[in-house]
Design a protein around this motif. Sequence first.
Motif, mmCIF file in Angstrom:
data_model
loop_
_atom_site.group_PDB
_atom_site.id
_atom_site.type_symbol
_atom_site.label_atom_id
_atom_site.label_comp_id
_atom_site.label_asym_id
_atom_site.label_seq_id
_atom_site.Cartn_x
_atom_site.Cartn_y
_atom_site.Cartn_z
ATOM 1 N N VAL B 31 0.844 -1.218 0.000
ATOM 2 C CA VAL B 31 0.000 0.000 0.000
ATOM 3 C C VAL B 31 0.866 1.250 0.000
ATOM 4 C CG1 VAL B 31 -1.632 1.328 1.381
ATOM 5 C CG2 VAL B 31 -1.989 -1.107 1.055
ATOM 6 N N THR B 32 1.928 1.227 0.826
ATOM 7 C CA THR B 32 2.802 2.398 0.889
ATOM 8 C C THR B 32 3.505 2.622 -0.448
ATOM 9 O OG1 THR B 32 3.163 1.935 3.231
ATOM 10 C CG2 THR B 32 4.679 3.467 2.174
ATOM 11 N N ALA B 35 1.054 3.987 -2.879
ATOM 12 C CA ALA B 35 0.783 5.394 -2.555
ATOM 13 C C ALA B 35 1.931 6.280 -3.003
ATOM 14 C CB ALA B 35 0.552 5.544 -1.053
ATOM 15 N N TRP B 36 3.142 5.796 -2.746
ATOM 16 C CA TRP B 36 4.314 6.598 -3.143
ATOM 17 C C TRP B 36 4.399 6.724 -4.662
ATOM 18 C CZ3 TRP B 36 8.967 4.928 -5.634
ATOM 19 C CH2 TRP B 36 9.943 5.920 -5.727
ATOM 20 N N THR B 39 1.816 9.166 -5.966
ATOM 21 C CA THR B 39 1.893 10.578 -5.532
ATOM 22 C C THR B 39 3.297 11.172 -5.649
ATOM 23 O OG1 THR B 39 2.320 9.905 -3.250
ATOM 24 C CG2 THR B 39 0.027 10.235 -3.871
ATOM 25 N N LEU B 42 3.265 14.691 -8.406
ATOM 26 C CA LEU B 42 1.990 15.412 -8.475
ATOM 27 C C LEU B 42 2.220 16.775 -9.113
ATOM 28 C CD1 LEU B 42 0.530 14.620 -4.947
ATOM 29 C CD2 LEU B 42 0.066 13.470 -7.095
ATOM 30 N N GLY B 43 1.280 17.175 -9.913
ATOM 31 C CA GLY B 43 1.433 18.470 -10.589
ATOM 32 C C GLY B 43 0.088 19.083 -10.898
ATOM 33 N N ASP B 44 0.178 20.238 -11.590
ATOM 34 C CA ASP B 44 -1.063 20.949 -11.945
ATOM 35 C C ASP B 44 -1.835 20.221 -13.045
ATOM 36 O OD1 ASP B 44 -0.562 22.869 -10.097
ATOM 37 O OD2 ASP B 44 0.530 24.161 -11.483
ATOM 38 N N PRO B 46 -2.753 16.778 -13.846
ATOM 39 C CA PRO B 46 -2.695 15.441 -13.235
ATOM 40 C C PRO B 46 -2.584 14.324 -14.278
ATOM 41 C CG PRO B 46 -4.892 16.387 -13.053
ATOM 42 C CD PRO B 46 -4.035 17.452 -13.603
ATOM 43 N N GLN B 50 -2.238 10.150 -10.869
ATOM 44 C CA GLN B 50 -2.623 11.227 -9.937
ATOM 45 C C GLN B 50 -4.131 11.367 -9.875
ATOM 46 O OE1 GLN B 50 -0.708 14.999 -10.644
ATOM 47 N NE2 GLN B 50 -2.128 16.109 -9.325
ATOM 48 N N ALA B 53 -5.413 8.640 -7.698
ATOM 49 C CA ALA B 53 -5.118 8.946 -6.293
ATOM 50 C C ALA B 53 -6.046 10.037 -5.768
ATOM 51 C CB ALA B 53 -3.661 9.375 -6.155
ATOM 52 N N GLU B 54 -6.217 11.095 -6.580
ATOM 53 C CA GLU B 54 -7.114 12.196 -6.160
ATOM 54 C C GLU B 54 -8.541 11.692 -6.004
ATOM 55 O OE1 GLU B 54 -6.808 15.460 -8.822
ATOM 56 O OE2 GLU B 54 -4.736 15.936 -8.295
ATOM 57 N N VAL B 57 -8.808 9.656 -2.731
ATOM 58 C CA VAL B 57 -8.733 10.494 -1.530
ATOM 59 C C VAL B 57 -9.973 11.383 -1.412
ATOM 60 C CG1 VAL B 57 -7.449 12.374 -0.435
ATOM 61 C CG2 VAL B 57 -6.225 10.472 -1.479
ATOM 62 N N VAL B 58 -10.381 11.971 -2.548
ATOM 63 C CA VAL B 58 -11.545 12.868 -2.512
ATOM 64 C C VAL B 58 -12.802 12.093 -2.138
ATOM 65 C CG1 VAL B 58 -13.065 14.271 -3.970
ATOM 66 C CG2 VAL B 58 -10.617 14.592 -4.063
ATOM 67 N N MET B 60 -13.029 9.384 -0.308
ATOM 68 C CA MET B 60 -13.007 9.045 1.121
ATOM 69 C C MET B 60 -13.227 10.307 1.974
ATOM 70 S SD MET B 60 -10.172 6.020 1.418
ATOM 71 C CE MET B 60 -8.813 6.958 0.812
#
Lengths: 249, 228
Positions: B31-32, B35-36, B39, B42-44, B46, B50, B53-54, B57-58, B60
Amino acid sequence: MQLDLTTFILEVLNFLVLVWLLKRFLYKPVLSVLDARQQRIQGEMRKAAVLQEDAARLKQQYEARLADWNTEREIAKQSLEQELARERDTGMKAIQQSLADEEAKNRVRAASAIATREAELVRNATSGAYRNAAAMLRRMASPAMTLAILNILLDDLASLSEKRQEELHKAAHPENVTTMEVVAAHALEESAQRKLGDAVAKVCGKPLQATFKTDTSLIAGLRISLGESVLHANLADELGYFRSQDKNV
Amino acid sequence: MNGNEAAMAWHLGSLVISETVLTTWGIMLLVTLLAWLMTRRLGDNPSRKQTIAEMIVVAMESAVADVIPAERVRSIMPFVASLWIFVLVANLSGLIPGLHAPTGDLSTTAALAVLVFLSTHWYGIRAKGWRKYFRHYTEPSIILTPFHIISELTRTLALAIRLFGNMMSLEMAALLVLLIAGFLVPVPLLMLHVIEAMVQAYIFGILALIYIAGAMEPNEDEVASSKV
């Protein structure tokens, strides 16, 4: 199914470590990016709002300016229309004045032409009348008419005013005036010549040597030249006098 | 654990590392690492990683925000989200031949349940303070305090037993079917395992979230004063 204490404690620690790891490698970076993006979006929204406000303000300014321009344009238009109306009125008045002047001139010109024409007609009629009268009088002329005119002259001389007598006296008074010329349309008899000589001598105050001539153009009557004076007592001179008087009129 | 599982445990000095712990470490590592990997850049603009991942996270964070006051979401979300992720991956790890799901071990589910129990009090006390938090055990009457305590304990126990029972029974059913029917027969049962793994992960996380939210709810007198 049994609970192992070591596993239990290790699992507790494992999960806490996992929470830290995920927070470190997943939640924090992603949420940071999302927050930065959110802030950027909010910043853009604020900028957009500011721009929108500016745009609204500018629009309001432009609309106000446009309204001012419209007002100024309306005022200028009204002013121009008033000026045009004034110019038009002035022009119309000038044209009307010019037309009136021209009309007056035409009226005067027409009246003058009519008057000229009438005068010419009158002159022609008068000239014709005199010609006809002269022609008629020539046919009617006779020694008796000449004699009758002589008698009228003798009567006039006898009843001449003092002023007229004075003038004749002055005309005959110079030393060199010793004769008088009598032109008659018909030959005068001796008695008539003598009456005439006496009447003139009486008026002039001295006897004058008379010379008698005949001129049929006088129609009837006679003409007496006395120094610088001439006595007209014939129809031709009378007609000529009347004609000259008509011309003067 | 049975005798075979105990034989698979490692001995680190006097410390016995069970297969469950080893699997958990593997899951943590996986998982780590994921995740690494997702992420690290990451940039403007995506990338697909990314974006995924977003999205995770969003989703959750949104689920937590539906229940928890907005100002507490960021502090609670890592714990609850980690529960979802860990329980899901742990549940699914049982599908890998040779591995047993850590959530099929009562020690793991009990550990998670105890953590939920403790975190409930932790977040409740942080949100409301000692006095106000413990006062809700006396509401509406102090007579009900024992029932509150029993409720806390039983729900924690239920949390642990529910997850353990479901995952263990699924694995056992699949093993039995495999032993009785043959090699490919348990496949439909394993498909059910996938669904059950997701459902149980969701239930475990959402129950933890509801318990925490309940601990952070204002007391009756606070509600009455806020209404006035």
